[in-house]
Write an enzyme that holds these catalytic residues in place. Structure first.
Site, PDB file in Angstrom:
ATOM      1  N   ASP A 157       6.792   1.897  -2.244  1.00  0.00           N
ATOM      2  CA  ASP A 157       5.380   1.888  -2.650  1.00  0.00           C
ATOM      3  C   ASP A 157       4.716   3.239  -2.356  1.00  0.00           C
ATOM      4  OD1 ASP A 157       3.050   0.795  -3.703  1.00  0.00           O
ATOM      5  OD2 ASP A 157       3.171  -1.050  -2.539  1.00  0.00           O
ATOM      6  N   TRP A 206       2.804   3.512  -9.302  1.00  0.00           N
ATOM      7  CA  TRP A 206       1.725   3.038 -10.185  1.00  0.00           C
ATOM      8  C   TRP A 206       1.519   3.950 -11.401  1.00  0.00           C
ATOM      9  CZ3 TRP A 206      -1.264   4.006  -5.183  1.00  0.00           C
ATOM     10  CH2 TRP A 206      -0.831   3.119  -4.187  1.00  0.00           C
ATOM     11  N   GLY A 207       2.600   4.557 -11.881  1.00  0.00           N
ATOM     12  CA  GLY A 207       2.506   5.377 -13.094  1.00  0.00           C
ATOM     13  C   GLY A 207       1.979   6.781 -12.864  1.00  0.00           C
ATOM     14  N   ASP A 227      -1.315  -2.345 -10.510  1.00  0.00           N
ATOM     15  CA  ASP A 227      -0.799  -3.705 -10.407  1.00  0.00           C
ATOM     16  C   ASP A 227      -1.170  -4.627 -11.578  1.00  0.00           C
ATOM     17  OD1 ASP A 227      -0.180  -2.631  -7.961  1.00  0.00           O
ATOM     18  OD2 ASP A 227      -0.780  -4.381  -6.825  1.00  0.00           O
TER      19      ASP A 227
HETATM   20  C1  GLA Z   1       0.847  -2.401  -3.904  1.00  0.00           C
HETATM   21  C2  GLA Z   1       1.915  -2.647  -4.945  1.00  0.00           C
HETATM   22  C3  GLA Z   1       2.089  -4.134  -5.145  1.00  0.00           C
HETATM   23  C4  GLA Z   1       2.441  -4.819  -3.831  1.00  0.00           C
HETATM   24  C5  GLA Z   1       1.394  -4.496  -2.771  1.00  0.00           C
HETATM   25  C6  GLA Z   1       1.832  -4.958  -1.386  1.00  0.00           C
HETATM   26  O1  GLA Z   1      -0.409  -2.802  -4.378  1.00  0.00           O
HETATM   27  O2  GLA Z   1       1.592  -2.015  -6.149  1.00  0.00           O
HETATM   28  O3  GLA Z   1       3.118  -4.377  -6.088  1.00  0.00           O
HETATM   29  O4  GLA Z   1       3.707  -4.405  -3.419  1.00  0.00           O
HETATM   30  O5  GLA Z   1       1.149  -3.098  -2.692  1.00  0.00           O
HETATM   31  O6  GLA Z   1       0.911  -4.621  -0.393  1.00  0.00           O
END
Ligand code: GLA
Length: 410
Positions: A157, A206-207, A227
């Site tokens: 992440d 996230w792109g 997300d």
């Molecule tokens: C981010 C990620 C999600 C998830 C959360 C967990 O928002 O993009 O997919 O893994 O963290 O905290």
């Protein structure tokens, strides 16, 4: 870029895909991730509360009982919140003993004995998004721990990463910061343990920095948007972005449209069909995000659609994209365009998506579908099972619903 120009570059894009795939073979294991991974993840089920042995083992048994394993769903992935808030005295991550009473290796072992795989989550920054320890400065140590536990999948992440603002906030607001070096560090760490354990590597930035243009050199799949929040607006937003970047997916490296929200009671049944259908034809990983003890029969039916799974897992790994038939309106950025098509090893997938455009009767001549020539084709609509033969296909699609056809030569 106009749709016709876009279509012209698709062929080049696929050639590029081959180049990128050979790059990944040098950097990561070449046999993993040749098709999008399929499985389940804890996050959309109950966020932190689902990061436990109970959920992992329950899901594993459901994969077998519900026939999901036989359809290809094999990864049982635990997302954020599985560890304690502190590393141990040697700097290792520690599984929270309240959530993992037997420890993670025992669970991994059980899953492997069931023919399934086990995945875990971590973060490039100092902390994960829910403030558990991140891998910053511990990349090799964490990869070694994962390998020693037999973990098959790692999601990386993008929270609490270095940012011009100090201390780094949960999410760095500066989208211009280059995330590549952090993902490169974890990729190299995973590569360094590949002799012991091969790990499927999922980038979750996230792109940012147009990850689809470089993700295949770093991992097997990459989140290309923020997300999926589980609402219809998320499905539209992510689907619209996916239609612009299809050419970057290919065997060994796929756009990840994010974990599914099918079966969580937030979308209508037709919207769930659109959600799963778009993810499947766009060659996204198919990662169930629902509690399999409570999932409605109608949602399970969607997730178990064998024709769609076969399309998603087609060996060519070509993601469907939009095309503009004669007299059809031009695509609008941010909306889901109604006409999609993608090459398969034994035909072409064609979809009519009645989202932003509203419902009605949709028709195309196969001669206008990329990948097909003028001629008679056999088609099957995968959700209704309806079949036909002809030079064209027409279908009524209600608003916020979808029709997906596999067209094959007669
Ligand atoms: C981010 C990620 C999600 C998830 C959360 C967990 O928002 O993009 O997919 O893994 O963290 O905290």
């Amino acid at each position: 870029m106009s749709v016709s120009t876009l279509l012209k570059v698709v062929a080049i894009g696929h050639l590029m895909g081959l180049v990128l795939s050979s790059t990944i073979e040098r950097r990561l294991n070449g046999t993993l991730g040749r098709t999008p991974h399929m499985g389940w993840s804890s996050w959309n089920v109950a966020q932190c509360d689902a990061a436990s042995e109970r959920y992992a083992m329950d899901t594993a048994h459901k994969f077998i009982d519900l026939g999901l394993k036989d359809l290809g769903y094999t990864y049982v992935n635990i997302d954020d919140c599985w560890s304690t808030k502190q590393r141990d005295g040697s700097g290792n991550l520690v599984a929270d003993p309240n959530k993992w009473p037997r420890g993670i290796p025992a669970v991994v072992n059980d899953l492997h004995n069931m023919g399934l795989k086990f995945g875990l989550y971590g973060c490039a920054g100092e902390k994960t998004c829910a403030s558990f320890p991140g891998s910053w400065g511990h990349e090799v140590q964490d990869a070694q721990l994962l390998a020693s536990w037999g973990v098959d999948f790692w999601k990386h992440d993008n929270c609490f990463t270095p940012c011009p603002v100090n201390p780094p906030p949960q999410t760095c607001p500066d989208t211009g910061v280059d995330t590549r070096p952090w993902y490169g560090k974890m990729r190299d760490a995973i590569q360094s343990v590949a002799g012991t354990k091969e790990i499927l590597f999922n980038l979750c930035n996230w792109g940012r920095n147009e990850v689809w243009t470089w993700g295949a050199e770093y991992g097997h799949s990459w989140r290309m948007e923020v997300d999926n929040w589980g609402d219809w607006a998320s499905v539209v937003r992510i689907g619209a972005t996916a239609s612009r970047i299809a050419e970057f997916s290919g065997p060994g490296g796929f756009n990840d449209l994010d974990m599914l929200f099918v079966g969580n009671g937030v979308l209508t049944e037709p919207q769930e069909r659109v959600h799963f259908g778009l993810w499947a034809i766009a060659k996204s990983p198919l990662v169930i995000g629902a509690d399999l003890n409570k999932i409605p029969a109608s949602s399970l039916k969607i997730l178990r659609n064998k024709d769609l799974i076969d399309i998603n897992q087609d060996e060519l790994g070509i993601a469907a994209s939009i095309f503009q038939p004669p007299n059809a309106p031009a695509p609008v950025r941010g909306q889901i365009y109604p006409y999609w098509a993608g090459q398969l090893s034994d035909g072409v997938v064609l979809a009519f998506v009645a989202a932003s455009s509203g419902g009605g009767k949709f028709s195309v001549n196969f001669a206008d579908v990329p990948g097909l020539k003028k001629g008679v084709y056999r088609w099957k609509e995968v959700y209704s099972g309806q079949e036909g033969t002809g030079e064209a296909v027409s279908f009524n699609v209600a608003k916020d619903d979808i029709a997906i056809f596999k067209a094959t030569s007669t």
